[in-house]
Design an enzyme around this catalytic site. Structure first.
Site, PDB file in Angstrom:
ATOM      1  N   TRP A 135       0.830  -1.208   0.000  1.00  0.00           N
ATOM      2  CA  TRP A 135       0.000   0.000   0.000  1.00  0.00           C
ATOM      3  C   TRP A 135       0.861   1.253   0.000  1.00  0.00           C
ATOM      4  O   TRP A 135       0.503   2.251  -0.635  1.00  0.00           O
ATOM      5  CB  TRP A 135      -0.951  -0.029   1.200  1.00  0.00           C
ATOM      6  CG  TRP A 135      -1.771  -1.267   1.250  1.00  0.00           C
ATOM      7  CD1 TRP A 135      -1.698  -2.278   2.166  1.00  0.00           C
ATOM      8  CD2 TRP A 135      -2.767  -1.671   0.300  1.00  0.00           C
ATOM      9  NE1 TRP A 135      -2.594  -3.276   1.855  1.00  0.00           N
ATOM     10  CE2 TRP A 135      -3.261  -2.938   0.719  1.00  0.00           C
ATOM     11  CE3 TRP A 135      -3.294  -1.098  -0.865  1.00  0.00           C
ATOM     12  CZ2 TRP A 135      -4.248  -3.616   0.018  1.00  0.00           C
ATOM     13  CZ3 TRP A 135      -4.280  -1.784  -1.568  1.00  0.00           C
ATOM     14  CH2 TRP A 135      -4.743  -3.020  -1.123  1.00  0.00           C
ATOM     15  N   GLY A 180     -15.252   0.467  -1.439  1.00  0.00           N
ATOM     16  CA  GLY A 180     -15.907   0.173  -2.706  1.00  0.00           C
ATOM     17  C   GLY A 180     -15.219   0.695  -3.953  1.00  0.00           C
ATOM     18  O   GLY A 180     -15.769   0.574  -5.052  1.00  0.00           O
ATOM     19  N   HIS A 248      -9.205 -10.245   2.302  1.00  0.00           N
ATOM     20  CA  HIS A 248      -8.008 -11.037   1.976  1.00  0.00           C
ATOM     21  C   HIS A 248      -6.778 -10.169   1.721  1.00  0.00           C
ATOM     22  O   HIS A 248      -5.661 -10.687   1.655  1.00  0.00           O
ATOM     23  CB  HIS A 248      -8.280 -11.963   0.788  1.00  0.00           C
ATOM     24  CG  HIS A 248      -8.593 -11.276  -0.506  1.00  0.00           C
ATOM     25  ND1 HIS A 248      -9.554 -11.742  -1.386  1.00  0.00           N
ATOM     26  CD2 HIS A 248      -8.096 -10.153  -1.090  1.00  0.00           C
ATOM     27  CE1 HIS A 248      -9.609 -10.951  -2.433  1.00  0.00           C
ATOM     28  NE2 HIS A 248      -8.724  -9.982  -2.275  1.00  0.00           N
TER      29      HIS A 248
END
Length: 333
Positions: A135, A180, A248
């Site tokens: 990330w 989302g 996950h």
């Protein structure tokens, strides 16, 4: 000496080979298939088009013939095979963007060379390769971040129609799509269930794309996008909280924290929905190792999902097939 007719090592060498997978990934990164499909078929012309060394590229192309990705048409000229066409951008099930070494997933795949480190330590391989978490790396590189968002959006768009039909979403008042992304999943669900309202919650970058997608779909009257983190308190106005291919991507402690945030927001009346690849009690082992190496994550079985949810008071009440994925509903006990 008689020619060897059996696979070397009973096929173990072919299974463990690194040369061919890397050759295919380099071909994807250079977009060789797109150039060949457009009529650039000779070694010399391809080398010029992709800014590569002519001799080395020719040797790569020859191995791609051996691997069945290309066919040799003579005089240093190449054609795509049926397999090779999957490297063309825009084809159904196209793999170019997935295999591109300079894109998010292809870049992450290179960290698998540190699987031994992961097995010995339990730590993800990605930081061992790059010195950053997955990330952090995305945050530092806009191009890779864009490729990741595009890949995830495309993947969700493929699975979203089945997810939209798998559950009676229209019985809800507002569905909050937690993490989302660009809104692909929520938009498809809203389009299939006219009375439903929805919210996309994600970081500011994806939220901007979700706002644009919602407007383009003409759904501003039923949908909105809000910036936030699924590690923080979630909006309390939903009667459904959706986690689509989210858990996950995180280590066990982080995944449990995300589940806790959803459970707290859902209180006693709302449901939490987990959409992912569930195959009864088994786990997709290849995907599981990828999640482990990329993020320290885990591809959960239904049993593991239930165990993670239990401390929050949630329990699995239904599992509905949605194409290759499943929609798992959890509610307070």
């Amino acid at each position: 000496m008689a020619e060897e007719t059996t696979a070397r090592g009973g096929g173990i060498w072919a299974a463990a080979d690194l040369v061919t997978p890397m050759a295919i990934r380099v071909a994807a990164t250079l977009r060789l298939a797109d150039h060949i499909a457009a009529g650039t078929r000779t070694t010399e012309a391809l080398a010029e088009a992709v800014h590569a060394d002519r001799d080395v590229l020719g040797r790569l192309l020859d191995h791609l013939v051996t691997a069945g990705v290309l066919s040799g048409a003579g005089a240093g000229t190449y054609e795509l095979t049926a397999m090779g066409r999957y490297l063309c951008d825009g084809q159904p099930d196209a793999m170019q963007s997935v295999l591109d070494i300079e894109g998010a997933l292809g870049h992450a795949e290179l960290s698998l060379v540190h699987l031994l480190h992961t097995v010995r330590t339990g730590e993800p391989a990605f930081p061992q390769q790059y010195g950053l978490t997955f990330w952090e790396d995305l945050s530092a590189d806009d191009r890779r971040a864009g490729s990741f968002d595009a890949l995830m959006g495309a993947r969700l768009a493929v699975h979203a129609p089945a997810v939209a039909q798998a559950y009676p979403w229209g019985g809800l008042r507002r569905l909050i799509d937690v993490g989302g992304g660009d809104g692909s999943m929520l938009i498809t669900i809203l389009q299939a269930h006219q009375g439903l309202h929805g919210t996309v919650l994600d970081l500011p970058g994806p939220v901007r794309r979700a706002e644009k997608a919602i407007a383009e779909a003409g759904l501003e009257h039923r949908a909105r996008a809000v910036a936030g983190s699924f590690f923080d308190e979630l909006p309390a106005d939903g009667d459904g909280y959706l986690l689509s291919s989210i858990l996950h991507n995180w280590d066990d402690a982080s995944a449990a924290r995300i589940m806790r945030r959803c459970a707290d927001a859902a209180a006693t009346t709302a449901s939490v929905f987990v959409v992912d690849y569930f195959n009864n009690q088994s786990v997709q082992t290849e995907g599981d190792l990828r999640m482990l190496c990329y993020f320290g994550g885990r591809q959960h079985s239904l049993e593991q999902l239930g165990e993670m949810a239990a401390p929050t008071g949630l329990r699995i009440v239904s599992v509905l097939p949605a194409g290759r994925m499943s929609v798992v509903e959890l509610r307070r006990s």
